[in-house]
Design a protein around this motif. Structure first.
Motif, PDB file in Angstrom:
ATOM      1  N   TYR A  25       0.840  -1.203   0.000  1.00 24.10           N
ATOM      2  CA  TYR A  25       0.000   0.000   0.000  1.00 24.10           C
ATOM      3  C   TYR A  25       0.875   1.254   0.000  1.00 24.10           C
ATOM      4  O   TYR A  25       0.593   2.235  -0.684  1.00 24.10           O
ATOM      5  N   TRP A  26       1.956   1.219   0.765  1.00 18.64           N
ATOM      6  CA  TRP A  26       2.863   2.367   0.813  1.00 18.64           C
ATOM      7  C   TRP A  26       3.476   2.634  -0.568  1.00 18.64           C
ATOM      8  O   TRP A  26       3.584   3.778  -1.011  1.00 18.64           O
ATOM      9  N   MET A  27       3.875   1.580  -1.245  1.00 16.24           N
ATOM     10  CA  MET A  27       4.470   1.753  -2.578  1.00 16.24           C
ATOM     11  C   MET A  27       3.440   2.303  -3.559  1.00 16.24           C
ATOM     12  O   MET A  27       3.768   3.133  -4.424  1.00 16.24           O
ATOM     13  N   TYR A  28       2.211   1.854  -3.414  1.00 16.09           N
ATOM     14  CA  TYR A  28       1.144   2.380  -4.273  1.00 16.09           C
ATOM     15  C   TYR A  28       0.981   3.883  -4.038  1.00 16.09           C
ATOM     16  O   TYR A  28       0.872   4.664  -4.997  1.00 16.09           O
ATOM     17  N   GLU A  29       0.949   4.284  -2.761  1.00 16.36           N
ATOM     18  CA  GLU A  29       0.787   5.701  -2.439  1.00 16.36           C
ATOM     19  C   GLU A  29       1.966   6.523  -2.965  1.00 16.36           C
ATOM     20  O   GLU A  29       1.785   7.627  -3.502  1.00 16.36           O
ATOM     21  N   MET A  30       3.181   5.992  -2.808  1.00 16.76           N
ATOM     22  CA  MET A  30       4.356   6.728  -3.297  1.00 16.76           C
ATOM     23  C   MET A  30       4.351   6.831  -4.815  1.00 16.76           C
ATOM     24  O   MET A  30       4.700   7.876  -5.376  1.00 16.76           O
ATOM     25  N   VAL A 257      -3.184 -10.509  -0.138  1.00 17.16           N
ATOM     26  CA  VAL A 257      -3.988  -9.332  -0.495  1.00 17.16           C
ATOM     27  C   VAL A 257      -4.318  -8.439   0.698  1.00 17.16           C
ATOM     28  O   VAL A 257      -4.949  -7.398   0.532  1.00 17.16           O
ATOM     29  N   ILE A 258      -3.896  -8.816   1.880  1.00 12.67           N
ATOM     30  CA  ILE A 258      -4.178  -8.003   3.072  1.00 12.67           C
ATOM     31  C   ILE A 258      -2.980  -7.115   3.389  1.00 12.67           C
ATOM     32  O   ILE A 258      -1.843  -7.585   3.425  1.00 12.67           O
ATOM     33  N   PRO A 274      -7.192  -3.705  -0.037  1.00 17.85           N
ATOM     34  CA  PRO A 274      -7.248  -2.369  -0.654  1.00 17.85           C
ATOM     35  C   PRO A 274      -7.997  -2.344  -1.978  1.00 17.85           C
ATOM     36  O   PRO A 274      -7.975  -3.307  -2.750  1.00 17.85           O
ATOM     37  N   GLY A 275      -8.617  -1.199  -2.238  1.00 14.91           N
ATOM     38  CA  GLY A 275      -9.402  -1.035  -3.449  1.00 14.91           C
ATOM     39  C   GLY A 275      -8.590  -1.192  -4.714  1.00 14.91           C
ATOM     40  O   GLY A 275      -9.080  -1.732  -5.713  1.00 14.91           O
ATOM     41  N   PHE A 276      -7.328  -0.736  -4.711  1.00 17.78           N
ATOM     42  CA  PHE A 276      -6.548  -0.811  -5.945  1.00 17.78           C
ATOM     43  C   PHE A 276      -6.247  -2.258  -6.329  1.00 17.78           C
ATOM     44  O   PHE A 276      -6.146  -2.583  -7.518  1.00 17.78           O
ATOM     45  N   LEU A 277      -6.147  -3.160  -5.348  1.00 13.83           N
ATOM     46  CA  LEU A 277      -5.969  -4.579  -5.666  1.00 13.83           C
ATOM     47  C   LEU A 277      -7.256  -5.184  -6.202  1.00 13.83           C
ATOM     48  O   LEU A 277      -7.242  -6.017  -7.113  1.00 13.83           O
TER      49      LEU A 277
END
Length: 442
Positions: A25-30, A257-258, A274-277
């Motif tokens: 999730y952090w990598m997605y946000e970055m 996926v969690i 997460p929604g993006f997954l």
């Protein structure tokens, strides 16, 4: 999420260092943040090549540059929660304003009422309907067409589930057991004389909630429940989605996926799917179709076909808007509904007590399926009738809509012209039968 043993959600895997358990999730946000400068340049370029004073604007080259910029912007955007955009409806031939307002609220859900501002009283009361929207990645606005179809002849309410990343960790957990409790509380808040429509995933918790209410002789039990394309028994005609869950098993989902919500979202450190997954899963199921749609968008932008462009924007603004699900809810659903088949096997419990659909006796039952449904196969929703043995035959209906897939069960032209009238007639019949039973008992 498993639907069976509400008493305990599967333990979560993310108990170690946040640096080890939440990188996805952090990598997605970055990655999303890193694109902001590029997006700004792209937006400026698009404005430049859409400016009528720019001679390149009227050339195919300029139009292609502007179209490419819009395509980049749309494929890298984070889509927010869509608006309902239902300002009016037509009641008895009169255009009537509609106000959407929350009448009940808890951390993970609001109950919305589509309040029609009638200018004259109705000749007779219209059915009151609670539409239970799926908590499966998309917002409740995905059912905009469903609400719009019922509004002219029904008093409509809908569940508006919250994005888990926006719910602070202090608000506590939310699992399938809580889902059932929420539904029961909503029916109490609405005060009886209600019909319930469950669209897809909520079919299982709706059956569970009504079973619990009947077992407790709850006076606020609904007049009828209509289940549409729901995974009641996924052993019947299993689809690719059903098979994936059984083949992978709950541990695979827990480990892959969690993740935890990163800062600065209000739900920071909450375990979520997460929604993006989820969106990645949605798109990969029909990747070619989505790629073709975006190629067509580019071509239509260059041609200047505004109608087709607007249709694409309208659909994908909704489709690409996704929300996070709490990990405990998601894992329970996968485990109990798709792996263990707890409800049809009679193994589902709520607060330590069995969930027994055979206790349902005062609620009329209608099930609706799509002939070409590739999410909930034919027979999966119909299986409810075999579980609700105490409902008389004259108070149950099963209908298969020819020529539609999963989405067509609750939206589209055939839904409006063929399914909605049948549901409406069923509700009227269910209410009249209940009144006759009450009068006979007195």
């Amino acid at each position: 999420m498993p639907i069976g043993e509400f008493g305990g959600a599967p333990p979560l895997a993310a108990e170690g260092s946040p640096a080890l358990t939440t990188p996805l999730y952090w990598m997605y946000e970055m990655a999303h943040a890193s694109l902001n400068p590029v997006r700004a340049v792209t937006d400026a370029t698009k404005i430049l090549f859409q400016n009528p004073l720019n001679p390149w604007t009227h050339t195919e080259f300029g139009k292609s540059i502007a179209a490419g910029c819009e395509l980049f912007e749309r494929t890298t955007r984070r889509y927010g929660k869509p608006e309902w955009n239902l300002p009016t409806t037509e009641v008895n031939g009169i255009r009537t304003p509609v106000e959407v307002r929350s009448i009940w609220e808890k951390p993970f859900c609001r109950l919305l009422h589509f309040d029609r501002k009638l200018t004259r009283p109705l000749r007779s009361p219209q059915p009151r309907v609670l539409i239970v929207a799926p908590m499966s990645g998309h917002y409740a606005t995905l059912l905009r067409g469903t609400v719009e179809a019922f509004l002219p002849t029904h008093e409509v309410y809908i569940t508006d589930w919250a994005d888990a990343r926006m719910v602070p960790l202090a608000a506590g957990r939310f699992d399938l057991e809580d889902y059932v409790d929420y539904l029961i509380e909503m029916l109490h808040a609405l005060g009886g004389n209600m019909h319930v429509i469950a669209v897809c995933q909520p079919s299982v918790p709706v059956v569970a909630a009504v079973s619990v209410m009947e077992a407790n002789n709850d006076p606020f039990v609904p007049l009828s429940m209509t289940l549409m394309g729901g995974p009641i028994d996924t052993r019947r005609n299993p689809t690719a989605v059903n098979n994936l869950a059984e083949e992978r098993g709950i541990e695979w989902f827990r480990n892959n996926v969690i993740t935890k919500v990163p800062f600065p979202h209000p739900g920071v450190m909450r375990d979520v799917y997460p929604g993006f997954l989820q969106l990645n899963g949605f798109i990969s199921m029909n990747l070619d179709r989505h790629m073709d749609a975006h190629k067509a968008l580019f071509a239509n932008l260059v041609k200047g076909d505004g109608d087709l462009v607007d249709k694409h924007r309208e659909f994908y603004d909704e489709y690409l808007a996704v929300m996070d699900l709490t990990a405990e809810y998601y894992l329970q659903t996968v485990d109990l509904v798709f792996v263990k088949h707890a409800l049809p096997k009679g193994e589902m419990t709520h607060r330590g007590k069995p969930v027994d659909p055979s206790k349902i006796r005062r609620v009329a039952l209608m099930t609706v399926e799509g002939e070409k449904d590739d999410i909930s196969g034919l027979g999966q929703t119909e299986a409810t009738h075999a579980l609700c043995t105490a409902i008389p035959n004259h108070r149950r209906v099963h209908y298969v809509q020819k020529g539609v897939g999963h989405y067509g069960v609750f939206n589209g032209s055939r839904f409006r012209s063929e399914i909605v009238p049948r549901i409406s007639d069923f509700m009227v019949s269910a209410a009249n039968t209940r009144l006759s039973l009450v009068a006979a008992a007195e």
